[in-house]
Design an enzyme around this catalytic site. Structure first.
Site, PDB file in Angstrom:
ATOM      1  N   HIS A  99     -45.182  55.132  -1.915  1.00 10.82           N
ATOM      2  CA  HIS A  99     -45.709  54.745  -3.225  1.00 10.82           C
ATOM      3  C   HIS A  99     -47.143  55.243  -3.373  1.00 10.82           C
ATOM      4  O   HIS A  99     -47.914  55.214  -2.403  1.00 10.82           O
ATOM      5  CB  HIS A  99     -45.694  53.225  -3.400  1.00 10.82           C
ATOM      6  CG  HIS A  99     -44.363  52.598  -3.116  1.00 10.82           C
ATOM      7  ND1 HIS A  99     -43.221  52.936  -3.799  1.00 10.82           N
ATOM      8  CD2 HIS A  99     -43.997  51.669  -2.210  1.00 10.82           C
ATOM      9  CE1 HIS A  99     -42.205  52.227  -3.332  1.00 10.82           C
ATOM     10  NE2 HIS A  99     -42.656  51.460  -2.365  1.00 10.82           N
ATOM     11  N   GLU A 116     -47.459  46.605  -1.518  1.00 12.07           N
ATOM     12  CA  GLU A 116     -46.397  45.620  -1.378  1.00 12.07           C
ATOM     13  C   GLU A 116     -46.399  45.000   0.006  1.00 12.07           C
ATOM     14  O   GLU A 116     -47.063  45.502   0.928  1.00 12.07           O
ATOM     15  CB  GLU A 116     -45.029  46.256  -1.649  1.00 12.07           C
ATOM     16  CG  GLU A 116     -44.648  47.362  -0.687  1.00 12.07           C
ATOM     17  CD  GLU A 116     -43.362  48.083  -1.099  1.00 12.07           C
ATOM     18  OE1 GLU A 116     -42.885  47.875  -2.211  1.00 12.07           O
ATOM     19  OE2 GLU A 116     -42.847  48.866  -0.280  1.00 12.07           O
ATOM     20  N   HIS A 174     -42.142  54.767   4.420  1.00 11.69           N
ATOM     21  CA  HIS A 174     -41.424  53.583   4.889  1.00 11.69           C
ATOM     22  C   HIS A 174     -39.991  53.588   4.369  1.00 11.69           C
ATOM     23  O   HIS A 174     -39.650  54.326   3.440  1.00 11.69           O
ATOM     24  CB  HIS A 174     -42.121  52.296   4.423  1.00 11.69           C
ATOM     25  CG  HIS A 174     -42.179  52.157   2.926  1.00 11.69           C
ATOM     26  ND1 HIS A 174     -43.143  52.758   2.152  1.00 11.69           N
ATOM     27  CD2 HIS A 174     -41.378  51.497   2.049  1.00 11.69           C
ATOM     28  CE1 HIS A 174     -42.949  52.464   0.885  1.00 11.69           C
ATOM     29  NE2 HIS A 174     -41.873  51.708   0.784  1.00 11.69           N
ATOM     30  N   ARG A 194     -39.128  59.268  -3.548  1.00 10.70           N
ATOM     31  CA  ARG A 194     -38.164  59.440  -2.455  1.00 10.70           C
ATOM     32  C   ARG A 194     -38.423  60.769  -1.742  1.00 10.70           C
ATOM     33  O   ARG A 194     -38.571  61.803  -2.387  1.00 10.70           O
ATOM     34  CB  ARG A 194     -36.728  59.425  -2.982  1.00 10.70           C
ATOM     35  CG  ARG A 194     -36.276  58.105  -3.543  1.00 10.70           C
ATOM     36  CD  ARG A 194     -34.762  58.105  -3.788  1.00 10.70           C
ATOM     37  NE  ARG A 194     -34.405  57.067  -4.731  1.00 10.70           N
ATOM     38  CZ  ARG A 194     -34.238  57.264  -6.039  1.00 10.70           C
ATOM     39  NH1 ARG A 194     -34.355  58.486  -6.528  1.00 10.70           N
ATOM     40  NH2 ARG A 194     -33.927  56.277  -6.830  1.00 10.70           N
TER      41      ARG A 194
END
Length: 313
Positions: A99, A116, A174, A194
């Site tokens: 991200h 996050e 991740h 992605r």
């Protein structure tokens, strides 16, 4: 003071399973339920109030009608509702992804980036996830490994168990591995790049879109990323604070005018009540308590994640 019980928006991504339906009682007619967006004002999946006088309204509509004071004074630095709370059931591996931070996402995606954290609600024996690199890689090596499908060889593979917590800063490569059920608290963003998706295709034989150029731009290629510690908090950053509440006796908390309180119950059952409201909960249920001076009490047993907005730094 009002306590609002929420109903989630449901997502049927290809890697999901059925645990959120069969074990957590989520209402969904599809075969696969990958994610439930439990506390959400994001346009891609709004949560809805499921009880009381506001039943049927989205949480976003409620906030718009009540005014931003219901979010608390700590929300003043945000342009919109700052968090998104999910449950994620990974029956299969998620894509390798990353991200961006706020500055890159605002420039390229016209929305904010994504910081996050993950709380592992459950994991089968032997389950693992990917978190950062096992060694420092150059940009050239990263591009080459993406091209020749050897990226997994340089990722940090981490075994997980129930109760583990991971803080994932923007730029951290991740992926959640299969057989893991996770509670995710994140910025209110849906920007994901992605990098690798195991060659999977959909029912029409099409692979999912990859975002390799943008991912390479934002990935932290250094070795040695470690899960941060936040003293008594599970997570504490500019966007959210998360605390784990173990319910082995009645728990009384206070809501102030600084921040709303969000709850996601990941185990157990019981009730959450204040002077006006008494609502039952079971595992998987989410609640929103508007910012205002007042107290609430939780009775029953289980584990809850408590989410608030931090004071501006």
């Amino acid at each position: 003071m009002s306590i609002l019980k929420l109903s989630p928006s449901c997502k049927d991504y290809i890697w999901g399973g059925r645990r959120l339906i069969e074990e957590f009682g989520k209402e969904f007619s599809g075969d696969v339920l990958a994610e439930t967006w439990e506390i959400s004002c994001h346009k891609d999946g709004l949560s809805t109030i499921s009880t009381g006088e506001y039943k049927g309204k989205t949480l976003l509509t409620y906030i718009q009608e009540q005014g931003t004071q219901c979010l608390g004074t700590n929300a003043a630095s945000f342009e919109y509702f700052p968090i998104l709370v999910k449950l994620i059931d990974a029956k299969d591996d998620l894509s390798i992804q990353v991200h961006p931070d706020d500055s890159y996402a605002l420039k390229h995606e016209n929305q904010y980036g994504k910081t996050e954290m993950w709380y592992v609600v459950d994991a089968k024996e032997g389950a693992f996830l990917y978190y950062g690199f096992s060694k420092t890689v150059s940009k050239e090596e990263l591009k080459e490994r993406i091209r020749n499908n050897t990226l997994l060889e340089v990722l940090h593979k981490v075994s997980v168990k129930k109760g583990d917590t991971f803080f994932i800063e923007p730029g951290t490569i991740h992926a959640i591995g299969k057989d893991i059920l996770i509670a995710e608290i994140q910025q209110n963003s849906n920007v994901t790049y992605r990098v690798y998706d195991y060659g999977r295709v959909d029912a029409n034989g099409n692979g999912r879109e990859l975002h390799i150029d943008k991912a390479v731009d934002v990935i932290n290629r250094n070795h040695g990323l470690q899960s941060k510690k936040f003293d008594s908090h599970l997570a504490d950053c500019d966007y959210f604070t998360v605390d784990k509440i173990i319910l082995d006796q009645p728990y009384t908390g206070k809501v102030t005018d600084e921040s709303f309180v969000g709850f996601l119950f990941v185990e157990g059952e019981g009730s959450i009540l204040d002077s006006d409201t008494n609502l039952d909960f079971k595992k998987g249920d989410a609640f929103f308590i508007p910012a205002k001076e007042g107290t609430y009490t939780i009775t029953g047993t289980g584990v809850a994640l408590k989410i608030t907005l931090p004071s501006p730094h």
